[in-house]
Scaffold this active site. Structure first.
Site, PDB file in Angstrom:
ATOM      1  N   LYS A  28     -13.511 -21.383 -19.775  1.00  0.00           N
ATOM      2  CA  LYS A  28     -14.153 -20.250 -20.442  1.00  0.00           C
ATOM      3  C   LYS A  28     -13.190 -19.077 -20.632  1.00  0.00           C
ATOM      4  O   LYS A  28     -13.399 -18.232 -21.496  1.00  0.00           O
ATOM      5  CB  LYS A  28     -15.407 -19.839 -19.691  1.00  0.00           C
ATOM      6  CG  LYS A  28     -16.499 -20.916 -19.779  1.00  0.00           C
ATOM      7  CD  LYS A  28     -17.820 -20.467 -19.230  1.00  0.00           C
ATOM      8  CE  LYS A  28     -18.937 -21.454 -19.558  1.00  0.00           C
ATOM      9  NZ  LYS A  28     -18.770 -22.757 -18.872  1.00  0.00           N
TER      10      LYS A  28
HETATM   11  C1  LIG Z   1     -19.295 -23.980 -19.251  1.00  0.00           C
HETATM   12  C2  LIG Z   1     -18.698 -25.195 -18.666  1.00  0.00           C
HETATM   13  C3  LIG Z   1     -18.906 -26.478 -19.236  1.00  0.00           C
HETATM   14  C4  LIG Z   1     -19.824 -26.711 -20.420  1.00  0.00           C
HETATM   15  O1  LIG Z   1     -19.336 -26.174 -21.619  1.00  0.00           O
HETATM   16  P1  LIG Z   1     -20.314 -26.004 -22.882  1.00  0.00           P
HETATM   17  O2  LIG Z   1     -19.519 -25.273 -23.894  1.00  0.00           O
HETATM   18  O3  LIG Z   1     -21.472 -25.193 -22.374  1.00  0.00           O
HETATM   19  O4  LIG Z   1     -20.732 -27.356 -23.313  1.00  0.00           O
HETATM   20  C5  LIG Z   1     -18.252 -27.555 -18.659  1.00  0.00           C
HETATM   21  N1  LIG Z   1     -17.466 -27.409 -17.576  1.00  0.00           N
HETATM   22  C6  LIG Z   1     -17.248 -26.199 -17.009  1.00  0.00           C
HETATM   23  C7  LIG Z   1     -16.392 -26.123 -15.798  1.00  0.00           C
HETATM   24  C8  LIG Z   1     -17.850 -25.056 -17.520  1.00  0.00           C
HETATM   25  O5  LIG Z   1     -17.638 -23.862 -16.943  1.00  0.00           O
END
Ligand SMILES: *Cc1c(COP(=O)(O)O)cnc(C)c1O
Length: 465
Positions: free
Chosen positions: A112
């Site tokens: 993120k």
């Molecule tokens: C947010 C997140 C996901 C999922 O991503 P999306 O864009 O919501 O599909 C997967 N793995 C981790 C570690 C995350 O923080």
């Protein structure tokens, strides 16, 4: 570049406007009116570009003339200098034709950061120019909150309020939020659960009258278009490193809200040769059920070893549906209205197209642990539980051996030490050096009752002048 709503009723916006907006006024999500495309020659020229350079190439058509080229370049250089690996998103080979794209070298050890480090800087840039200040409000059960706080900590024009359920997030996750210093950072521990926090955020977006008149409210969850845009870059980066455009690659993506994999879909629509996009889910498998049974329906939430994928509905799926229904906003509005009242199914043409673009796998906690242990045994590579789900799905995909499969490693294993210990008996995993003093840093957060009025009163008192 104009952005339009998936439900067809909200006004079209430019990039700056879409950056400062969350949900569209008709309840839809914003998407670009037209996608830029890159020819094979242009993709071949991407070989050898460093990450910020490539980001500039991919992002410029989306930003359009909203930010001058030199300023955008500086923002991108600063953003990706925060990552603690010179490659920013390094590729690691773990099996004959299996690769892991490490997206966890940012400040909070999860993918993120790619989007939120950029989003914070873009917001601050346009706010400075407009002489405007905003309030960011979000609820988190883990990764999003810390990534948003890290992304906004130097932003003078933003007060950020992140609600988390008191005593219900892991200590690493809490400390990643509460040890970041800054007058504009406000951590609220609400005496309730995650749904209570989310409901307060939703209510606050619905009625913003508690805020001073000169402040608007901005969302940082993955409905924000700029987050999706930032994530398109690493699909190009990885594919080109493995031989695109001459050699198509496949991607396996640990999926929750469908933001990350939707960016992969866009990369393909923009001309990147992608053989397959694999939706890898845990037991919360709303997308896997939709693809395999053509029933899109909510089930109760299950708590798994991969908490960042514990969701019941994938909000960004609506962006894909918009394309699957020939960009017919009225059809999407109708689908979503019916979905509010129960399960829905999709028309045959949409389903057929979805199945040609995506495959899916649902992976249990047991299989997740097994995969962590197997990969460790085979090459001493340690996967976090989310990435392990991706690798498991990649190995099950049945793709021909000449197609390289890239799994997006969405988090660093040190974020989930208990899962690692369970998977590989007693295995300890330590935090990277830059976070090694996390447990001795000073924490700052306020515990508040589970009441909207108390939370909103706290916010109005603490917004900086
Ligand atoms: C947010 C997140 C996901 C999922 O991503 P999306 O864009 O919501 O599909 C997967 N793995 C981790 C570690 C995350 O923080």
């Amino acid at each position: 570049m104009k952005y339009i709503s998936t439900r067809g009723e909200a006004p079209a916006l430019n990039f700056e406007e879409v950056l400062l907006t969350g949900l569209a006024s008709d309840g839809g999500l914003y998407v670009p009116e037209h996608l830029p495309t890159f020819s094979r020659e242009e993709i071949a020229e991407m070989a050898g570009m460093d990450y910020p350079q490539l980001a500039g190439k991919i992002i410029t058509p989306f930003v359009d003339d909203c930010i001058p080229a030199d300023d955008l370049k500086e923002i991108l250089n600063e953003t990706y200098a925060e990552f603690r690996h010179n490659a920013v998103a390094p590729l690691v080979q773990i099996d004959a034709n299996q690769w892991v794209l490490e997206l966890f070298h940012g400040p909070t050890l999860a993918f993120k950061d790619f989007a939120l480090q950029l989003l914070g800087r873009l917001l601050d840039y346009v706010l400075e120019r407009k002489h405007q200040k905003v309030v960011i409000m979000g609820a988190t059960s883990g990764d999003t909150g810390s990534a948003a706080i890290e992304g906004c900590k130097r932003c003078h024009n933003i007060d950020i309020f992140i609600l988390h359920p008191h005593q219900r997030v892991s200590e690493v996750q809490r400390r990643q939020m509460t040890t970041v210093a800054g007058d504009n950072i406000h951590n609220l521990a609400v005496a309730g659960n995650f749904d209570d926090c989310q409901a307060m955020v939703k209510a606050s977006f619905g009625d913003r009258s508690f805020l001073p008149e000169d402040r608007s409210l901005v969302a940082v969850n993955s409905i924000n278009w700029a987050r999706i845009m930032a994530q398109i870059v690493y699909y190009f980066y990885a594919a080109v490193a493995l031989g695109a455009p001459a050699r198509p690659v496949a991607f396996s993506v640990p999926t929750g809200n469908f933001g990350d994999i939707f960016a992969g879909y866009l990369a393909r629509q923009m001309g990147l040769p992608v053989e397959q996009l694999i939706i890898a889910t845990n037991r919360n498998d709303v997308l896997h059920r939709a693809l395999t049974t053509n029933t899109y329906g909510r089930q109760s939430l299950e708590h798994t070893l991969s908490p960042s994928m514990d969701i019941t509905v994938s909000s960004n799926f609506e962006r894909l549906l918009f394309d699957l229904y020939q960009r017919d906003g009225a059809a999407i509005a109708d689908l979503m209205r019916r979905f509010d009242h129960g399960d829905i199914d999709f028309n045959a043409a949409a389903m057929e197209q979805a199945r040609s673009l995506f495959s899916s796998q649902c992976v249990s906690d047991e299989e997740t642990c097994l995969q962590i242990a197997n990969t460790w045994q085979e090459c001493e590579y340690l996967l976090d539980p989310h990435s392990a789900i991706g690798v498991k799905a990649a190995l099950e995909s049945g793709l021909p051996p000449e197609v390289p499969v890239v799994t997006l490693a969405t988090a660093h294993p040190a974020k989930f030490p208990d899962a690692i210990k369970a998977a590989i008996a007693g295995h300890e995993v330590s935090l990277p050096l830059h976070l090694s003093d996390l447990f001795s840093r000073e924490e700052r957060f306020s515990v508040l009752p589970n009441e909207l009025a108390a939370v909103q009163a706290f916010m109005t008192e603490n917004i900086n002048a």
